[in-house]
Design a protein around this motif. Structure first.
Motif, mmCIF file in Angstrom:
data_model
loop_
_atom_site.group_PDB
_atom_site.id
_atom_site.type_symbol
_atom_site.label_atom_id
_atom_site.label_comp_id
_atom_site.label_asym_id
_atom_site.label_seq_id
_atom_site.Cartn_x
_atom_site.Cartn_y
_atom_site.Cartn_z
ATOM 1 N N GLY A 12 0.829 -1.212 0.000
ATOM 2 C CA GLY A 12 0.000 0.000 0.000
ATOM 3 C C GLY A 12 0.858 1.253 0.000
ATOM 4 N N TYR A 13 0.171 2.389 0.036
ATOM 5 C CA TYR A 13 0.889 3.671 -0.049
ATOM 6 C C TYR A 13 1.794 3.861 1.170
ATOM 7 N N VAL A 14 1.221 3.648 2.378
ATOM 8 C CA VAL A 14 2.025 3.797 3.588
ATOM 9 C C VAL A 14 3.084 2.696 3.642
ATOM 10 N N GLY A 15 2.693 1.488 3.237
ATOM 11 C CA GLY A 15 3.635 0.362 3.226
ATOM 12 C C GLY A 15 4.850 0.655 2.361
ATOM 13 N N GLN A 16 4.634 1.264 1.209
ATOM 14 C CA GLN A 16 5.766 1.593 0.323
ATOM 15 C C GLN A 16 6.706 2.600 1.006
ATOM 16 N N PRO A 37 -4.089 -11.760 0.668
ATOM 17 C CA PRO A 37 -3.868 -13.059 0.016
ATOM 18 C C PRO A 37 -3.713 -12.926 -1.502
ATOM 19 N N LYS A 38 -4.311 -11.868 -2.112
ATOM 20 C CA LYS A 38 -4.183 -11.783 -3.586
ATOM 21 C C LYS A 38 -2.756 -11.399 -4.015
ATOM 22 N N SER A 39 -2.007 -10.759 -3.158
ATOM 23 C CA SER A 39 -0.607 -10.431 -3.486
ATOM 24 C C SER A 39 0.366 -11.516 -3.008
ATOM 25 N N SER A 86 2.324 -1.874 11.096
ATOM 26 C CA SER A 86 1.030 -2.273 10.554
ATOM 27 C C SER A 86 0.411 -1.101 9.776
ATOM 28 N N ALA A 87 0.121 -1.335 8.497
ATOM 29 C CA ALA A 87 -0.492 -0.295 7.639
ATOM 30 C C ALA A 87 -1.458 -0.988 6.685
ATOM 31 N N LEU A 88 -2.523 -1.509 7.270
ATOM 32 C CA LEU A 88 -3.456 -2.345 6.512
ATOM 33 C C LEU A 88 -4.744 -1.599 6.211
ATOM 34 N N VAL A 185 -4.411 13.650 -1.891
ATOM 35 C CA VAL A 185 -5.052 12.417 -2.366
ATOM 36 C C VAL A 185 -4.330 11.161 -1.858
ATOM 37 N N SER A 186 -3.015 11.259 -1.619
ATOM 38 C CA SER A 186 -2.293 10.081 -1.115
ATOM 39 C C SER A 186 -2.791 9.686 0.272
ATOM 40 N N GLY A 187 -3.444 10.611 0.974
ATOM 41 C CA GLY A 187 -4.040 10.292 2.272
ATOM 42 C C GLY A 187 -5.116 9.231 2.145
ATOM 43 N N ALA A 188 -5.671 9.081 0.958
ATOM 44 C CA ALA A 188 -6.659 8.028 0.717
ATOM 45 C C ALA A 188 -5.998 6.819 0.055
ATOM 46 N N GLY A 189 -4.655 6.787 0.058
ATOM 47 C CA GLY A 189 -3.921 5.667 -0.564
ATOM 48 C C GLY A 189 -3.969 5.718 -2.083
ATOM 49 N N ASN A 335 1.905 13.904 4.799
ATOM 50 C CA ASN A 335 0.964 12.923 5.343
ATOM 51 C C ASN A 335 1.473 11.495 5.354
ATOM 52 N N THR A 336 2.297 11.101 4.363
ATOM 53 C CA THR A 336 2.751 9.701 4.390
ATOM 54 C C THR A 336 4.093 9.542 5.103
ATOM 55 N N LEU A 337 4.818 10.656 5.329
ATOM 56 C CA LEU A 337 6.055 10.565 6.124
ATOM 57 C C LEU A 337 5.716 10.939 7.567
HETATM 58 P P1 NAP Z 1 -3.615 1.266 0.790
HETATM 59 O O1 NAP Z 1 -2.689 1.978 -0.115
HETATM 60 O O2 NAP Z 1 -5.000 0.966 0.332
HETATM 61 O O3 NAP Z 1 -2.893 -0.128 1.207
HETATM 62 C C1 NAP Z 1 -3.571 -1.114 1.945
HETATM 63 C C2 NAP Z 1 -2.663 -2.290 2.244
HETATM 64 O O4 NAP Z 1 -3.430 -3.258 3.003
HETATM 65 C C3 NAP Z 1 -2.163 -3.036 0.997
HETATM 66 O O5 NAP Z 1 -0.858 -3.522 1.232
HETATM 67 C C4 NAP Z 1 -3.124 -4.221 0.898
HETATM 68 O O6 NAP Z 1 -2.575 -5.366 0.237
HETATM 69 C C5 NAP Z 1 -3.311 -4.544 2.381
HETATM 70 N N1 NAP Z 1 -4.509 -5.345 2.619
HETATM 71 C C6 NAP Z 1 -5.775 -5.080 2.214
HETATM 72 N N2 NAP Z 1 -6.594 -6.094 2.604
HETATM 73 C C7 NAP Z 1 -5.812 -6.997 3.250
HETATM 74 C C8 NAP Z 1 -6.055 -8.262 3.872
HETATM 75 N N3 NAP Z 1 -7.269 -8.802 3.899
HETATM 76 N N4 NAP Z 1 -5.009 -8.916 4.432
HETATM 77 C C9 NAP Z 1 -3.760 -8.377 4.408
HETATM 78 N N5 NAP Z 1 -3.465 -7.200 3.814
HETATM 79 C C10 NAP Z 1 -4.481 -6.511 3.268
HETATM 80 O O7 NAP Z 1 -3.780 2.045 2.176
HETATM 81 P P2 NAP Z 1 -2.799 3.140 2.841
HETATM 82 O O8 NAP Z 1 -3.142 4.487 2.400
HETATM 83 O O9 NAP Z 1 -1.403 2.663 2.722
HETATM 84 O O10 NAP Z 1 -3.274 3.064 4.367
HETATM 85 C C11 NAP Z 1 -2.997 1.941 5.187
HETATM 86 C C12 NAP Z 1 -3.459 2.266 6.596
HETATM 87 O O11 NAP Z 1 -2.764 3.414 7.080
HETATM 88 C C13 NAP Z 1 -4.960 2.599 6.686
HETATM 89 O O12 NAP Z 1 -5.452 2.128 7.915
HETATM 90 C C14 NAP Z 1 -4.966 4.124 6.654
HETATM 91 O O13 NAP Z 1 -6.097 4.656 7.283
HETATM 92 C C15 NAP Z 1 -3.706 4.435 7.437
HETATM 93 N N6 NAP Z 1 -3.092 5.745 7.154
HETATM 94 C C16 NAP Z 1 -2.878 6.164 5.871
HETATM 95 C C17 NAP Z 1 -2.271 7.404 5.641
HETATM 96 C C18 NAP Z 1 -1.992 7.951 4.275
HETATM 97 O O14 NAP Z 1 -1.547 9.122 4.176
HETATM 98 N N7 NAP Z 1 -2.191 7.194 3.197
HETATM 99 C C19 NAP Z 1 -1.896 8.194 6.734
HETATM 100 C C20 NAP Z 1 -2.105 7.719 8.028
HETATM 101 C C21 NAP Z 1 -2.702 6.502 8.218
HETATM 102 P P3 NAP Z 1 -2.910 -5.679 -1.336
HETATM 103 O O15 NAP Z 1 -2.071 -4.732 -2.139
HETATM 104 O O16 NAP Z 1 -2.485 -7.086 -1.484
HETATM 105 O O17 NAP Z 1 -4.382 -5.455 -1.502
#
Ligand code: NAP
Length: 359
Positions: A12-16, A37-39, A86-88, A185-189, A335-337
């Motif tokens: 995901g975006y935060v994961g990267q 599981p799909k990845s 954890s960033a799920l 927009v990256s705040g929504a991944g 937001n992502t750092l």
């Molecule tokens: P994202 O880009 O949608 O990434 C979601 C991640 O979760 C992907 O690695 C996805 O894997 C994985 N995932 C989804 N369903 C899963 C499952 N059933 N089992 C295991 N892994 C699963 O989301 P994101 O923006 O990175 O945000 C992640 C979390 O951080 C969220 O809770 C969000 O609220 C929070 N957050 C985000 C930001 C931001 O700026 N983006 C800031 C603060 C907090 P696949 O690729 O395999 O689907």
């Protein structure tokens, strides 16, 4: 010896961002990448081909061949990891259960998710502001029945510019805060290119964000009482949260009222002096200047100021009198750092320096 770490949500975006910050870290070594599981089963390089969303850094070459694991079975997914980021994007109930299970397996969880933010014995940590909340971990470990395992949550990205800016004013009786956020927009991944409705647009609604923006600061500023974090009673916060067509960087405009009046110069002095302790620990991702004030009338801007202190600094500007409240100002954070991956990594660095990973 580096601490072995796993990243949940690594695709995901935060994961990267976590991957890019931890790939060559002096304290930590990535041993597991976990996604849905799909990845699972694919190599990280395969899965991310055409899907790497960060424009300012490349996928670390040494992780290209790393295998992606599904979260189940848990021991296989986490392997030797002692620390789990954890960033799920999963259902809240599932995350609550999964993060607790990981803590009960005697691992430390640093969560970007909202699931545990209101668990009373889980710190809502911004290292520069409330490291004293770590003291509640003893109570959490008693509840979980663990020796070493626990959970720390990171607050929502929307609050991570204005909470740092308001913290040095708390002792003057901060009573009322009005804030409007302009969130990337990256705040929504997502990326702008994948979100056609968002292009050249502003959407004045982000589900659940205003509630988080009004309530989470009170837990960040909360104190420990009887093994739980009791939220602060003031200030009252009114928040409007909007999504804007900006790739990265959450801005906020803030007006506030204090019981004990301060001059503009006194506020600027407080910002300049705030948090001089953390930089002395020499943590790799700690900003030298946590709060930076810009005197120019048109700053801070996401395009110009987002990378201040490698994305870990808070940029503030336009402090001036407010005809309804006392003062108003503008602030910006990455937001992502700062608001996500970097904040968690900084928390992990603090734990490392405090000896939490020593045998
Ligand atoms: P994202 O880009 O949608 O990434 C979601 C991640 O979760 C992907 O690695 C996805 O894997 C994985 N995932 C989804 N369903 C899963 C499952 N059933 N089992 C295991 N892994 C699963 O989301 P994101 O923006 O990175 O945000 C992640 C979390 O951080 C969220 O809770 C969000 O609220 C929070 N957050 C985000 C930001 C931001 O700026 N983006 C800031 C603060 C907090 P696949 O690729 O395999 O689907």
């Amino acid at each position: 010896m580096k601490v072995p770490v796993a990243i949940l949500g690594a695709t995901g975006y935060v994961g990267q961002r976590l991957v890019s910050l931890l790939a060559d870290h002096p304290y930590f070594e990535i041993v597991r990448l976990v996604a849905s599981p799909k990845s699972a089963g694919q190599s990280y390089g395969q899965r991310m081909a055409g899907n790497w969303q960060l424009s300012d850094c490349e996928l670390p070459a040494q992780l290209s061949a790393a295998k992606i694991y599904a979260p189940e079975p848990l021991e296989e997914a986490l392997g030797p990891a002692k620390l789990v980021f954890s960033a799920l994007a999963m259902e809240k109930d599932e995350i609550l259960k999964l993060e607790e299970e990981i803590a009960r397996s005697e691992r430390i969880v640093l969560s970007n998710n909202s699931a545990h933010r209101w668990t009373p014995d889980v710190p809502l940590l911004i290292p520069e502001i409330n490291a004293q909340q770590l003291e509640v971990l003893a109570a959490q470990k008693r509840r979980l029945g663990t020796q070493k395992g626990f959970i720390i949550a990171k607050p929502n990205c929307s609050i991570q510019a204005y909470v740092p800016a308001l913290t040095p004013l708390l002792d003057c009786g901060l009573e009322e805060v009005f804030v409007a956020t302009y969130q990337a927009v990256s705040g929504a991944g997502k990326r702008l290119s994948d979100w056609p409705e968002m292009q050249e647009n502003m959407i004045p609604y982000i589900g659940g964000e205003e509630e988080k923006s009004e309530s989470e600061p009170l837990k960040v500023w909360g104190q420990i009482k009887a093994g739980q974090i009791e939220k602060a009673k003031a200030p009252i916060i009114s928040a409007h949260c909007c999504r804007v067509a900006v790739p990265e960087g959450h801005s906020a405009v803030v007006s506030f009222k204090l019981k004990q009046k301060l001059s503009q110069a006194e506020i600027l002095d407080r910002w300049a002096a705030f948090n001089r302790d953390l930089p002395s620990l020499g943590l790799p991702n700690a900003p030298e200047n946590f709060l930076s004030y810009y005197a120019e009338a048109d700053r801070p801007q996401a395009k110009l100021d987002l990378r201040s202190e490698k994305g870990m600094g808070i940029s503030i500007g336009r402090l001036r009198e407010d005809p309804i409240f006392d003062y108003k100002f503008v602030c910006l954070s990455h937001n992502t750092l700062r608001g996500a991956a970097g904040g968690s990594v900084l928390s992990a660095e603090l734990l490392y320096r405090l000896g939490y990973f020593e045998e």
